[in-house]
Design a protein around this motif. Structure first.
Motif, short mmCIF file in Angstrom:
data_model
loop_
_atom_site.label_atom_id
_atom_site.label_comp_id
_atom_site.label_asym_id
_atom_site.label_seq_id
_atom_site.Cartn_x
_atom_site.Cartn_y
_atom_site.Cartn_z
N LEU A 32 1.54 18.29 -37.04
CA LEU A 32 3.00 18.39 -36.99
C LEU A 32 3.60 18.54 -38.39
CD1 LEU A 32 3.89 15.69 -34.30
CD2 LEU A 32 4.22 18.16 -34.12
N ALA A 33 3.05 17.80 -39.36
CA ALA A 33 3.56 17.89 -40.73
C ALA A 33 3.40 19.31 -41.27
CB ALA A 33 2.83 16.89 -41.62
N SER A 34 2.27 19.93 -40.96
CA SER A 34 2.04 21.31 -41.39
C SER A 34 3.02 22.26 -40.71
CB SER A 34 0.60 21.71 -41.05
OG SER A 34 0.37 23.05 -41.35
N GLU A 44 6.26 9.06 -35.18
CA GLU A 44 6.85 10.35 -34.81
C GLU A 44 5.85 11.21 -34.04
OE1 GLU A 44 9.45 13.89 -36.96
OE2 GLU A 44 8.49 12.36 -38.19
N ALA A 45 4.59 11.16 -34.44
CA ALA A 45 3.56 11.93 -33.73
C ALA A 45 3.40 11.44 -32.30
CB ALA A 45 2.22 11.82 -34.48
N VAL A 46 3.44 10.12 -32.09
CA VAL A 46 3.35 9.56 -30.73
C VAL A 46 4.55 9.99 -29.92
CG1 VAL A 46 3.43 7.42 -29.39
CG2 VAL A 46 1.94 7.58 -31.38
N LEU A 50 4.46 12.25 -26.50
CA LEU A 50 5.00 11.80 -25.22
C LEU A 50 6.07 12.75 -24.71
CD1 LEU A 50 5.22 7.97 -25.83
CD2 LEU A 50 3.64 9.18 -24.31
N ARG A 51 6.91 13.26 -25.59
CA ARG A 51 7.96 14.19 -25.18
C ARG A 51 7.38 15.52 -24.72
NH1 ARG A 51 13.24 13.37 -26.77
NH2 ARG A 51 13.57 11.47 -27.94
N SER A 52 6.29 15.96 -25.31
CA SER A 52 5.74 17.27 -24.97
C SER A 52 4.94 17.25 -23.68
CB SER A 52 4.88 17.81 -26.12
OG SER A 52 3.72 17.01 -26.27
N THR A 53 4.62 16.07 -23.16
CA THR A 53 3.80 16.01 -21.95
C THR A 53 4.55 15.53 -20.73
OG1 THR A 53 3.05 13.78 -22.47
CG2 THR A 53 1.66 15.61 -23.21
#
Length: 80
Positions: A32-34, A44-46, A50-53
């Motif tokens: 995500l940072a890239s 933020e990654a978690v 969760l939002r994308s699934t």
């Protein structure tokens, strides 16, 4: 749990994870940072994962419909 200005809610949760899962979250944060061209925290990654699934929100379902099953969320191994 508390309400956010954008109309969503935030809940704090403590989850115990094996190091392998933490490493995968670190890889997700790096990806995500890239993509976003800025630093990304594990939190933020978690949240992003969760939002994308999850299925799109439907706040006012007609009565009689059942909410989506919890099994629709990504499975994280470990103890809570």
């Amino acid at each position: 749990m508390h309400a956010l200005p954008d109309g969503e809610a935030e809940i704090s949760l403590v989850v115990r994870l094996p190091w392998e899962d933490v490493a995968r979250l670190g890889q997700e944060a790096g990806r995500l940072a890239s993509q976003m061209q800025r630093p990304v925290t594990l939190d933020e990654a978690v949240s992003y994962r969760l939002r994308s699934t999850r299925p799109p929100a439907s706040h006012a379902k007609p009565s009689g419909e059942q909410p989506a099953a919890v099994s629709a969320l990504p499975r994280i191994t470990g103890t809570a």
